[in-house]
Design a protein around this motif. Structure first.
Motif, PDB file in Angstrom:
ATOM      1  N   UNK A  88       0.840  -1.200   0.000  1.00 29.51           N
ATOM      2  CA  UNK A  88       0.000   0.000   0.000  1.00 29.51           C
ATOM      3  C   UNK A  88       0.874   1.249   0.000  1.00 29.51           C
ATOM      4  N   UNK A  89       1.893   1.262   0.854  1.00 27.51           N
ATOM      5  CA  UNK A  89       2.794   2.419   0.928  1.00 27.51           C
ATOM      6  C   UNK A  89       3.637   2.550  -0.330  1.00 27.51           C
ATOM      7  N   UNK A  90       4.133   1.424  -0.834  1.00 28.90           N
ATOM      8  CA  UNK A  90       4.985   1.434  -2.033  1.00 28.90           C
ATOM      9  C   UNK A  90       4.223   1.983  -3.244  1.00 28.90           C
ATOM     10  N   UNK A  91       2.923   1.717  -3.315  1.00 27.80           N
ATOM     11  CA  UNK A  91       2.108   2.159  -4.450  1.00 27.80           C
ATOM     12  C   UNK A  91       1.496   3.539  -4.238  1.00 27.80           C
ATOM     13  N   UNK A  92       1.931   4.258  -3.199  1.00 26.77           N
ATOM     14  CA  UNK A  92       1.459   5.621  -2.990  1.00 26.77           C
ATOM     15  C   UNK A  92       0.144   5.730  -2.242  1.00 26.77           C
ATOM     16  N   UNK A  93      -0.231   4.687  -1.532  1.00 26.44           N
ATOM     17  CA  UNK A  93      -1.485   4.680  -0.789  1.00 26.44           C
ATOM     18  C   UNK A  93      -1.643   5.816   0.205  1.00 26.44           C
ATOM     19  N   UNK A  94      -0.623   6.096   1.023  1.00 28.58           N
ATOM     20  CA  UNK A  94      -0.787   7.189   1.994  1.00 28.58           C
ATOM     21  C   UNK A  94      -1.096   8.536   1.337  1.00 28.58           C
ATOM     22  N   UNK A  95      -0.429   8.829   0.226  1.00 29.22           N
ATOM     23  CA  UNK A  95      -0.681  10.095  -0.477  1.00 29.22           C
ATOM     24  C   UNK A  95      -2.096  10.113  -1.041  1.00 29.22           C
ATOM     25  N   UNK A  96      -2.528   8.980  -1.630  1.00 28.83           N
ATOM     26  CA  UNK A  96      -3.886   8.912  -2.182  1.00 28.83           C
ATOM     27  C   UNK A  96      -4.924   8.998  -1.075  1.00 28.83           C
ATOM     28  N   UNK A  97      -4.655   8.387   0.061  1.00 25.82           N
ATOM     29  CA  UNK A  97      -5.573   8.462   1.196  1.00 25.82           C
ATOM     30  C   UNK A  97      -5.705   9.903   1.682  1.00 25.82           C
ATOM     31  N   UNK A  98      -4.589  10.602   1.765  1.00 27.03           N
ATOM     32  CA  UNK A  98      -4.627  12.016   2.150  1.00 27.03           C
ATOM     33  C   UNK A  98      -5.422  12.824   1.140  1.00 27.03           C
ATOM     34  N   UNK A  99      -5.209  12.537  -0.145  1.00 31.18           N
ATOM     35  CA  UNK A  99      -5.951  13.228  -1.203  1.00 31.18           C
ATOM     36  C   UNK A  99      -7.440  12.968  -1.067  1.00 31.18           C
ATOM     37  N   UNK A 100      -7.816  11.724  -0.811  1.00 29.97           N
ATOM     38  CA  UNK A 100      -9.230  11.379  -0.658  1.00 29.97           C
ATOM     39  C   UNK A 100      -9.846  12.081   0.551  1.00 29.97           C
ATOM     40  N   UNK A 101      -9.106  12.157   1.636  1.00 23.30           N
ATOM     41  CA  UNK A 101      -9.605  12.858   2.823  1.00 23.30           C
ATOM     42  C   UNK A 101      -9.778  14.346   2.540  1.00 23.30           C
ATOM     43  N   UNK A 102      -8.815  14.919   1.824  1.00 20.49           N
ATOM     44  CA  UNK A 102      -8.884  16.342   1.490  1.00 20.49           C
ATOM     45  C   UNK A 102     -10.041  16.639   0.538  1.00 20.49           C
ATOM     46  N   UNK A 103     -10.262  15.749  -0.431  1.00 19.65           N
ATOM     47  CA  UNK A 103     -11.319  15.966  -1.415  1.00 19.65           C
ATOM     48  C   UNK A 103     -12.708  15.790  -0.815  1.00 19.65           C
TER      49      UNK A 103
END
Length: 148
Positions: A88-103
């Motif tokens: 999840x982390x290797x594929x950019x999950x944390x950044x996408x999760x942050x983006x989803x929370x922000x959106x």
């Protein structure tokens, strides 16, 4: 939804280990009886409340249920989960999760719709048919047709 019988067994086990009665848990006794008998579903909120009352993290409760269902040790499941979290982390999950929370939910759907529409238009420009586009993007034909 968690499987009923493994959940029932884990709840009974944790209660027995902690010396906690049903009346000490934060739920209607009738519901707890049904949970422990494997006759009822459980919500995420109830998992959190029960775990707190039993002195464990909600993820511990869920992990014990899943390990019981899979017939493996909790340590083996923990290794699998650790691998999945690293992926999840290797594929950019944390950044996408942050983006989803922000959106937020509504805006995230709009962004996803716009991205999907762009991908459909790109397939159209390449000369693909609607059916080929649907197959390539993993979408239904009706979704492709709406954006065509």
């Amino acid at each position: 939804m968690l499987p009923h019988q493994p959940l029932a067994a884990v709840l009974r086990t944790l209660r027995a280990m902690k010396g906690v009665t049903q009346s000490e848990l934060p739920a209607d006794r009738k519901h707890l009886y049904k949970l422990e008998a494997g006759l009822s579903d459980i919500t995420l909120g109830m998992i959190q409340e029960l775990a707190e009352s039993l002195g464990v993290e909600p993820v511990t409760l869920v992990m014990l249920v899943r390990a019981t269902e899979m017939g493996c040790s909790s340590q083996a499941l923990l290794v699998l989960v650790a691998d999945q979290l690293q992926d999840f982390e290797r594929k950019g999950g944390p950044a996408e999760l942050t983006r989803q929370l922000d959106l937020g939910a509504v805006q995230a759907r709009e962004v996803a719709r716009a991205e999907r529409s762009s991908a459909i238009q790109a397939c159209k420009e390449r000369g693909l048919t609607q059916r080929e586009t649907a197959h390539e993007l993993g979408l239904s034909k009706s979704t492709v047709a709406r954006a065509w």
